[in-house]
Design an enzyme around this catalytic site. Structure first.
Site, mmCIF file in Angstrom:
data_model
loop_
_atom_site.group_PDB
_atom_site.id
_atom_site.type_symbol
_atom_site.label_atom_id
_atom_site.label_comp_id
_atom_site.label_asym_id
_atom_site.label_seq_id
_atom_site.Cartn_x
_atom_site.Cartn_y
_atom_site.Cartn_z
ATOM 1 N N CYS A 27 0.812 -1.189 0.009
ATOM 2 C CA CYS A 27 -0.019 -0.122 0.053
ATOM 3 C C CYS A 27 0.935 1.493 0.162
ATOM 4 O O CYS A 27 2.061 1.174 -0.446
ATOM 5 C CB CYS A 27 -0.972 0.012 1.099
ATOM 6 S SG CYS A 27 -0.129 -0.152 2.928
ATOM 7 N N ALA A 28 0.417 2.357 0.672
ATOM 8 C CA ALA A 28 1.409 3.716 0.327
ATOM 9 C C ALA A 28 2.622 3.531 1.175
ATOM 10 O O ALA A 28 3.626 4.023 0.706
ATOM 11 C CB ALA A 28 0.445 4.693 1.067
#
Length: 478
Positions: A27-28
């Site tokens: 993810c981020a």
């Protein structure tokens, strides 16, 4: 040799080898693993890697915090292991094998509401902005609002309600659609089912309370009647109706002959679902939703509401660790949609600020340690903007005393917030931006509470850092 070559090889070994990895994505800021056997992951060795800023397990996934360069790390990891790239949905699905029944239910609930949260946040911000311009008397010696003295802002206020009305009144459509999307059934039919419970032809469930029984419209089938009541802004009825549609659709999809499936399945799944919605599921869901809201509101509105707020502020971070906070989201949305104002979100936002500040204090305590700064600075910045996982799992729980400092601070500010009656319009962006979601009369109080939160957590965390309790965790994580 590239930047992450050595750490990629080591991480592969420390998670139990390539053969222990079912799938991996990112993810981020985090690598997200679905592992066959999570006990094979050597957490201490993983967190000792230069590229790693922490790790934790949540939702059946083993997650390793890398930071802003996680996409580069992920690409090198895939190239090194020769694993196929996976989507977040695939990893989540495979990770559920590591979860118990309750954890799976909470994960499913989170996945249903995840696509809807941006709309809820947007709606909350719009309500907050409208309240500033049409409810706060800032002009002509405190006697008039901006809307009252300006035709332009009056028009803006009216125009923005078009968006707010679409988000909140028609929220059940989004919920039914999201359930259909997650359960892989016809999403367009799900949207149609959702529309049938919010149609303007229907008397809203809220208006039903103030309408005389003889004035409630109804469908007359000769042998019986069904009230024409809608469930605008209602969360629990939409969830029940969405799942009913899914299982009715699947039944007819499985048993209908292929030659006439396109005719039988849509008709035989939509019509019974809509009938069930208005005869059983809608009324039952509405009653359940109101009961849940009443229980929560009773706690906050009781003579011990201040204590309730303090306890909620201390417990909410623990709910996040276990994933139980997802269960609160439908209730929060339901309360917000009712127009009563939301006690819980201000406390949640203060919890986020507390977690970020605890990391800020930890960074201050270790200001000469470059390795700590590399982990802590991005963590508290993202925490102040509402993303607390790097702060909570990367630092606070790892060293524990910052976590204790955070929950003490959020407990105190939660207590004060309830004592002052701080209310939000709805669920918004956590952390510092949360002030935009507060009701006009609560904005000043919330702004003061943010300052109090930062000061209290910073001081408490610094004091705790001098204790033997803190040194024990510092030594364990060297």
């Amino acid at each position: 040799m590239s930047e992450f070559t050595k750490d990629v090889a080591s991480l592969t070994e420390y998670v139990g080898g390539k053969e222990n990895i079912v799938s991996v994505t990112h993810c981020a800021t985090r690598m997200r693993f679905a592992l066959k056997d999570q006990s094979k992951a050597d957490v201490k060795k993983i967190e000792a890697l230069a590229s790693v800023k922490g790790s934790f397990t949540q939702g059946g996934q083993f997650q390793v915090i890398i930071g802003n360069k996680v996409s580069i790390f992920y690409e090198e990891f895939i190239a090194y292991t020769h694993l196929s790239e996976a989507t977040k949905e695939e990893v989540k699905a495979q990770a559920k094998n590591n979860m118990n029944l309750l954890q799976r239910a909470l994960a499913n609930l989170a996945e249903i509401f995840a696509p809807i949260i941006p709309a809820i946040i947007c709606g909350g911000l719009i309500l907050g902005f409208r309240n500033i311009i049409d409810s706060i008397k800032l002009f002509e010696e405190g006697t008039k609002t901006l809307v009252e003295i300006s035709q332009f802002w009056n028009g803006v206020d009216s125009f923005l309600w078009l968006i707010g009305d679409a988000i909140f009144n028609f929220l059940p459509v989004g919920i039914v659609w999201s359930i259909c999307k997650k359960m892989h059934v016809d999403q367009m039919l799900g949207i149609i089912v959702g529309i049938t419970i919010v149609s303007p032809q229907l008397l809203s469930a809220g208006a039903l309370m103030s309408t005389a029984a003889e004035d409630v419209p109804y469908w007359d089938f000769g042998f019986t009647t069904v009230r024409m009541v809608g469930y605008q802004s209602q969360v629990i009825p939409a969830i029940l109706i969405g799942f009913a549609f899914v299982y009715i659709y699947r039944f007819f999809k499985k048993h209908a002959p292929d030659a006439i499936s396109m005719i039988i399945v849509p008709f035989c799944s939509v019509v019974p679902t809509v009938l069930l919605a208005h005869v059983v599921l809608g009324p039952v869901g509405w009653a359940i939703g109101n009961f849940m809201c009443d229980v929560i509101m009773a706690g906050f509105n009781s003579s011990f509401g201040w204590l309730f707020g303090g306890i909620y502020g201390m417990l909410y971070p623990l709910l996040v660790i276990t994933g139980m906070h997802h269960a609160m989201l439908p209730i929060d949305i339901q309360i917000a949609a009712s127009g009563q104002g939301l006690f819980t979100f201000p406390i949640v936002a203060l919890c986020n600020i507390a977690q970020a500040t605890a990391v800020f204090a930890f960074a201050y305590i270790h200001k000469k340690n470059k390795a700590v700064q590399e982990i802590a600075v991005p963590a508290y910045i993202s925490g102040y903007l509402g993303v607390t996982e790097p702060a909570m799992f990367g630092v606070n729980l790892k060293y524990f005393y910052p976590f204790v400092g955070a929950i003490i601070g959020s407990g105190i500010t939660g207590l004060i917030a309830m004592s002052l009656g701080v209310l939000a319009n709805g669920v918004g962006v956590g952390g510092l931006p949360a002030i935009l979601s507060m009701q006009p009369t609560s904005m000043l109080y919330f702004g003061i509470l943010m300052i109090v939160d930062v000061i209290v957590v910073f001081i408490v965390t610094c004091i705790l850092s001098k204790t033997a309790f803190a040194r024990k965790y510092e030594d364990e994580n060297k």
